[in-house]
Write an enzyme that holds these catalytic residues in place. Structure first.
Site: not given
Length: 646
Positions: A406, A410
């Site tokens: 996951i 960012k």
């Protein structure tokens, strides 16, 4: 006089009602007979009294069976009136049948007149008492409007009547066929009348009971209501009501997801089942926002074993208890195994995966809060980079079928340590996924912020609004991508099923949202107005605190524009540049040495010099480093490049 009666026991009230109905039925027969003869004097025989006794007994039984004595008098509405009507029809027919069979002297037209007189004596007093009690003893200090006069709205109105807090005053509905009618004793008005109704009744809240309305219609209604000084709340979704997971009277705040989210795409059940059904599945970071939702979604696919791997004991306990309740209530065969541990412990990870025969791993364990990782640089790198590395190696050694990382938006052209650590984790998993001749399929899934997760602005804003403000936003232009937690978890699972090895999948996030607009929306939904230069009389102010260390105005999802579609409309494969295996191995070795030596400058330099990983401003924000620098100058460790085999 009324208060002792209202506060009496239910049994006492029912006995009084039965006694009154008995007298009222007898009086109704007398009045009907007298009206038929045109004089007050009547001469009933013994058989006539037997007919009356039979009629009264059958009538009382009918009233009991119809639930008339279970209805609360002060809340009596159309359903109670319907019960009275059916009961009196049965009573009238019983009187007619008994007098005919027993050959009584009661005139044949009396049962018809009796039906009318009994309606007045049984129904009218109940209606009068209800109105008098509601005027003298109003229940619920908060007056509310119910938007939606359908079945959901009617159920909500019924559930609110005994409420000690809310007093519904009217329905709002845009169906022209309902306008001007009364439902459950409440008038139905058009949605355009809301301003006048709020002013007239001094309403403080509007409850949405819209049923299965589409998101666009719901959004339009909320936008219409936002201009008025009322708090907008809603009932639980229909799926929760039908499954019994929620009650119609369970009033909730309108979720910001309802405004920012998209119309959901039903998950492909074949993809949802592929890596989970009848398999042994392990979720790292199982107690976190994404990890816990992954567990909920995976459990629905009925794996044989679901391993919850979590460092935080409290979070692990909570999700394990929640899942065990679902297993018990739904009689599932899934075994839920809660295991404490760190993703930096490769030996423990290998032991778990081999012992349980893990087939699918969803790696959600990570430090994700940008300022905290910025201030705890080494720990952020160790957990996010090396935690991923060790977990992936353990999966490879244990011959796990599928490993899904996951990741986050960012990680794209990151200006903070958290994003850089996730980008480096992506490169590590991408490198392992490209290796040939191995059993495990590795892939990554990248998406933006999830609404309501730990560290999300939504619960933070909600808390600030509850405290009366101000609501703090970092910058007036800052924007973010948002997605609901359930949708993100479903897409992660489906992306893992699509993977062949080494892919980076990007979830379609819709349009980016301005955080200041999000704050304004939440203030309005809470029934307050935004205080600004244009509206100095507003109730809650929005203040700007400035961008935090490492924070960007805009987040991105793609490193370059090289993307290809997949079989799922909201999952895209990003063709991001990769690093050679030798470069990755050397980088990991040097980064490990620098972290163990707490050499912050070398860590930052390694991240900066690695392709597409980090684009910081050269400033080290780690709090321990700053504290040490304030007291002494520590010479930087000379990092010597190592060979790939080191």
């Amino acid at each position: 006089m009324l208060r002792p009666l209202l506060e009496a026991k239910r049994t006492t009230k029912r006995l009084i009602s039965v006694a009154y109905d008995t007298l009222a039925l007898c009086l109704s027969l007398y009045i009907a007979w007298a009206l038929r003869l045109g004089e007050p004097a009547i001469a009933p025989s013994q058989i006539d009294f037997i007919c009356l006794t039979i009629t009264v007994m059958v009538s009382l039984v009918a009233f009991i069976r119809l639930g008339l004595y279970r209805a609360i008098l002060r809340y009596m509405a159309q359903d109670a009136a319907f019960s009275i009507a059916i009961g009196l029809i049965i009573s009238s027919l019983t009187l007619a049948a008994s007098s005919f069979i027993l050959k009584a002297s009661i005139p044949r037209s009396v049962p018809v007149i009796y039906l009318l007189t009994a309606s007045f004596l049984i129904g009218l007093p109940r209606l009068m008492v209800r109105n008098v009690v509601q005027v003298l003893f109003p229940i619920g200090d908060t007056k509310v409007l119910i938007y939606g006069a359908g079945s959901a709205g009617r159920m909500l109105a019924d559930s609110l009547r005994p409420s000690q807090e809310f007093q519904p005053v009217a329905f709002l509905d845009d169906d022209p066929r309902l306008k001007g009618n009364k439902i459950r004793g409440l008038p139905v008005h058009s949605g355009q009348d809301i301003g006048a109704l709020i002013k007239k009744h001094r309403c403080e809240k509007v409850f949405l009971a819209l049923g299965a309305v589409d998101r666009a219609t719901k959004l339009a209604i909320i936008r219409q209501l936002e201009q008025y000084p009322v708090q907008i709340q809603t009932i639980p979704p229909l799926e929760e009501l039908t499954k019994g997971d929620a009650d119609i009277g369970e009033i909730r705040d309108v979720k910001i997801e309802d405004l920012l989210g998209r119309d959901p795409v039903m998950p492909d059940q074949a993809l949802m089942k592929a890596n989970n059904t009848n398999k042994v599945v392990m979720v790292t970071g199982a107690g976190g926002s994404i990890g816990s939702e992954l567990c909920r979604q995976i459990l629905q696919q009925q794996p044989t074993t679901l391993i919850l791997f979590e460092l935080n004991e409290f979070n692990l306990y909570n999700i394990e208890q929640e899942l065990q309740k679902k297993v018990t209530s739904k009689k599932l065969d899934t075994r839920v195994v809660p295991l404490l541990g760190s993703v930096q412990d490769q030996k423990r990870l290998e032991t778990i995966m081999k012992h349980f025969g893990v087939q699918t791993v969803y790696h959600a364990a990570a430090y994700k809060h940008v300022p905290l990782v910025e201030h705890n640089m080494i720990e952020g790198i160790r957990n996010n980079v090396f935690g991923t590395y060790y977990c992936a190696l353990a999966a490879q050694t244990a011959k796990v079928d599928t490993f899904v990382l996951i990741s986050t938006d960012k990680a794209v052209r990151s200006t903070n340590i958290m994003g850089a650590s996730k980008r480096l984790a992506e490169l590590i998993v991408q490198n392992l996924g490209k290796k040939t001749g191995q059993h495990t399929r590795f892939c990554m899934v990248r998406f933006g912020n999830v609404l309501g997760s730990s560290g999300s602005v939504v619960p933070h804003f909600r808390q600030q609004i509850a405290q009366g403000g101000p609501v703090t936003v970092t910058h007036p232009e800052v924007t973010r991508y948002f997605m609901t937690i359930p949708e993100a978890a479903q897409l992660v699972i489906q992306a893992g099923a699509i993977a062949k090895g080494g892919e980076t999948y990007v979830l379609e996030m819709g349009e980016p949202v301005k955080i200041v607009d999000l704050a304004k929306e939440m203030i309005k939904l809470s029934g307050f107005s935004v205080k600004s230069s244009e509206n100095p009389g507003g109730e809650i102010e929005i203040t700007f605190s400035g961008l935090r260390p490492g924070e960007k105005l805009y987040e991105e999802l793609l490193i370059n524009e090289n993307v290809v579609g997949t079989k799922h409309p909201r999952i895209t494969e990003a063709l991001d540049p990769a690093l050679d295996a030798e470069v990755i191995d050397s980088l990991i070795a040097m980064l490990d040495r620098a972290c163990k030596a707490f050499d912050y400058s070398s860590v930052q330099e390694l991240l900066t010099n690695t392709l597409t990983v980090y684009a910081g401003n050269g400033h080290i924000n780690d709090l321990l480093h700053t504290e040490k620098q304030a007291h002494t100058k520590v010479p930087a460790l000379q990092v010597v490049p190592t060979t790939p085999s080191a």
